[in-house]
Design an enzyme around this catalytic site. Structure first.
Site, PDB file in Angstrom:
ATOM      1  N   LYS A  72      34.742   9.177  -9.683  1.00 45.75           N
ATOM      2  CA  LYS A  72      33.656   8.426  -9.038  1.00 45.75           C
ATOM      3  C   LYS A  72      34.259   7.382  -8.112  1.00 45.75           C
ATOM      4  CE  LYS A  72      29.483   5.777 -10.294  1.00 45.75           C
ATOM      5  NZ  LYS A  72      28.657   5.257 -11.414  1.00 45.75           N
ATOM      6  N   SER A 148      23.816   6.611 -11.397  1.00 44.81           N
ATOM      7  CA  SER A 148      24.496   6.509 -10.128  1.00 44.81           C
ATOM      8  C   SER A 148      25.681   7.458  -9.976  1.00 44.81           C
ATOM      9  CB  SER A 148      24.973   5.062  -9.948  1.00 44.81           C
ATOM     10  OG  SER A 148      25.962   4.751 -10.907  1.00 44.81           O
ATOM     11  N   SER A 172      24.207   5.530 -16.104  1.00 43.67           N
ATOM     12  CA  SER A 172      24.712   6.256 -14.930  1.00 43.67           C
ATOM     13  C   SER A 172      25.657   7.417 -15.189  1.00 43.67           C
ATOM     14  CB  SER A 172      25.413   5.277 -13.989  1.00 43.67           C
ATOM     15  OG  SER A 172      24.454   4.659 -13.182  1.00 43.67           O
TER      16      SER A 172
HETATM   17  N1  GLN Z   1      19.961   3.144 -12.992  1.00 42.32           N
HETATM   18  C1  GLN Z   1      20.499   1.924 -13.496  1.00 42.32           C
HETATM   19  C2  GLN Z   1      20.579   0.907 -12.387  1.00 42.32           C
HETATM   20  O1  GLN Z   1      20.129   1.195 -11.346  1.00 42.32           O
HETATM   21  C3  GLN Z   1      21.826   2.166 -14.138  1.00 42.32           C
HETATM   22  C4  GLN Z   1      22.947   2.269 -13.206  1.00 42.32           C
HETATM   23  C5  GLN Z   1      24.285   2.410 -13.863  1.00 42.32           C
HETATM   24  O2  GLN Z   1      24.382   2.741 -15.039  1.00 42.32           O
HETATM   25  N2  GLN Z   1      25.321   2.124 -13.101  1.00 42.32           N
HETATM   26  O3  GLN Z   1      21.065  -0.167 -12.547  1.00 42.32           O
END
Ligand code: GLN
Length: 473
Positions: A72, A148, A172
């Site tokens: 990532k 994400s 994410s």
């Molecule tokens: N969807 C969540 C957010 O927007 C989690 C994102 C994540 O785990 N990095 O913060």
């Protein structure tokens, strides 16, 4: 046949018997990327020459010897780009050092290969907040891969990566894995060093694997974990061999279903798949009982105070002075900061910085930040109580299947609500995994559903045992 559909264990077999070389494998992954990435948009960049060079000296006697792993784009690998899906880092940032998690993988023989798209600074659940391009779900190309870590899940499910690393702050790793139909695992907070992971919300962030099988996830987790003096939240705990529990049955395992996770917003077909999964666990000998996690309802609100608060502090470093986008039209220092940040950050990141700065400001700190800290403790206590009665908690990973690209971009609140089942494990620092649990026929597509398993802190072994039994059962 492309090698990229095989499991890490199968590939290790081929490498150690010299049926293939590490360079063959890297080239095979590269050609699958070239063929399919123009459609999936999972990778942002990949450096074939650098990977081939590493392949030449890869120690094939090591447990991950010769395996290319995709990363990532918020985890630093010295000499490679690390954009966080943001314009602010895309133009002129090259990682000056390597994250501990990557060093650990390299020590086990793996080759970090390729940089994967993500929501900007990991803020989002669809990868649509990336400033650097669209990533698609291999199960339905007009749909989001989740986020994400959407590039990670899309690449693995689409067989253009063997396995990938993601990061999980509020879901994410698990949510994109669920939506794309692969396995995603978030270790206990502190198990994997965050040194070299570009911070979103430091008290919640964890690195973990996205793979096509539970066995692959266990194998990678073995080599990601470990104490690191460069991360002050790193745990000084021994790391068991997580692959040793694979194949153990789950007879008598006590599984709790939190009644607060089977709620109105849960898509009925997702619920039906999950209920089928639970019946399978019962047939495998697990003892299923209903439990209560009474403060679940506060999870989303708590997270969306704490995570932006921490993000607003963490992102203050992107000011155009030492690295990152620098505005070319500023006439004084204040304008330099303002313009560099306004031009460099996208709308979701700006929204989070505004929210975070607000809840930390004097006059509002007590009402929001402090309250959220208290709610976090209540949520953590819910789990502690629940784990006096059960070994594992099982739930849907996401309340809905993957939506169409563009469907929710104008509705951030709705998008935030989609994190309802994944956020609590982050707030409580617990390990959790999402495992494929069938597909549902939806608007002409077969969309994957994920089943989430949560255990108490440091009990990844039971997590892998239960997830593996479910997967093969
Ligand atoms: N969807 C969540 C957010 O927007 C989690 C994102 C994540 O785990 N990095 O913060």
């Amino acid at each position: 046949m492309s090698l990229t559909t095989l499991s890490l264990t199968e590939l290790r077999q081929k490498l150690t018997t010299k049926e293939i070389s590490a360079a063959d494998l890297v080239r095979d992954v590269a050609s699958s990327i070239e063929a399919r990435n123009p459609v999936l948009g999972a990778y942002l960049t990949w450096d074939l020459d650098a990977a081939l060079k590493e392949a030449e000296s890869a120690d094939l006697t090591q447990p991950l010897g010769g395996l290319p792993i995709a990363i990532k784009d918020n985890i630093n690998v010295e000499g490679q780009p690390c954009t966080c899906g943001s314009k602010i880092l895309a133009e002129n940032y090259t990682a000056p050092y390597t994250a501990t998690a990557i060093q650990n993988l390299r020590q086990a023989g793996a080759i970090p290969f390729g940089r994967l798209n993500m929501d900007e600074f990991a803020m989002g659940s669809s990868t649509e907040n990336s400033a650097l391009g669209v990533t698609r779900n291999p199960a339905a190309l007009d749909r989001i891969p989740g986020g994400s870590s959407g590039g990670s899940a899309s690449s693995v499910a689409g067989s253009i990566a063997l396995a990938a690393l993601g990061s999980d702050t509020g879901g994410s790793i698990r949510q994109p894995a669920a939506l794309c139909g692969c396995v995603g695992m978030k270790p206990t907070y502190g198990r994997v060093s965050r040194f070299g992971l570009i911070a979103f919300a430091s008290s919640l962030d964890q690195i973990g694997p996205i793979t096509r099988s539970v066995a692959d996830a266990a194998l990678l987790t073995n080599h990601l974990c470990g104490f690191d003096p460069r991360d002050s939240t790193s745990l000084k705990e021994s790391v068991p061999d997580f692959t040793a529990v694979l194949g153990r049955d789950i007879k008598g395992l006590r599984i709790g279903l939190p009644k607060e996770y089977f709620i109105d917003g849960l898509h009925p077909d997702v619920e039906a798949s999950v209920r089928k999964g639970i019946a399978k666990l019962e047939a495998l000998g697990a003892h299923i009982e209903e439990i209560s996690l009474p403060h679940t309802e506060a999870g989303v609100a708590t997270y969306y105070v704490l995570a932006p608060a921490e993000a607003s502090a963490n992102l203050a470093r992107f000011d155009g002075v030492r690295y990152g986008h620098r505005s070319s039209s500023a006439s004084d220092l204040m304008e330099h900061y303002l313009k560099s940040r306004s031009e460099g950050f996208g709308p979701e990141v700006k929204r989070r910085i505004l929210l975070g700065t607000y809840v930390l400001s004097s006059g509002y700190y007590d009402a929001y930040y402090l309250q959220a800290q208290k709610a976090r403790t209540l949520i953590r206590d819910d789990f502690t109580k629940a784990f006096e009665k059960v070994d594992v908690i099982v739930s849907p990973t996401s309340p809905t299947p993957a939506h169409k690209l563009g469907e929710l971009t104008g509705d951030p609140l709705q998008a935030y609500l989609e994190d309802v089942f994944t956020i609590p494990a982050n707030l409580a620092g617990l390990p959790a995994i999402s495992v494929p649990c069938g597909t549902i026929a939806h608007e002409g597509a077969n969309l994957p559903v994920g089943l989430q398993f949560i255990t108490k802190a440091l009990d990844e072994a039971t997590l892998f045992q239960a997830a593996h039994a479910f997967e093969v059962g």
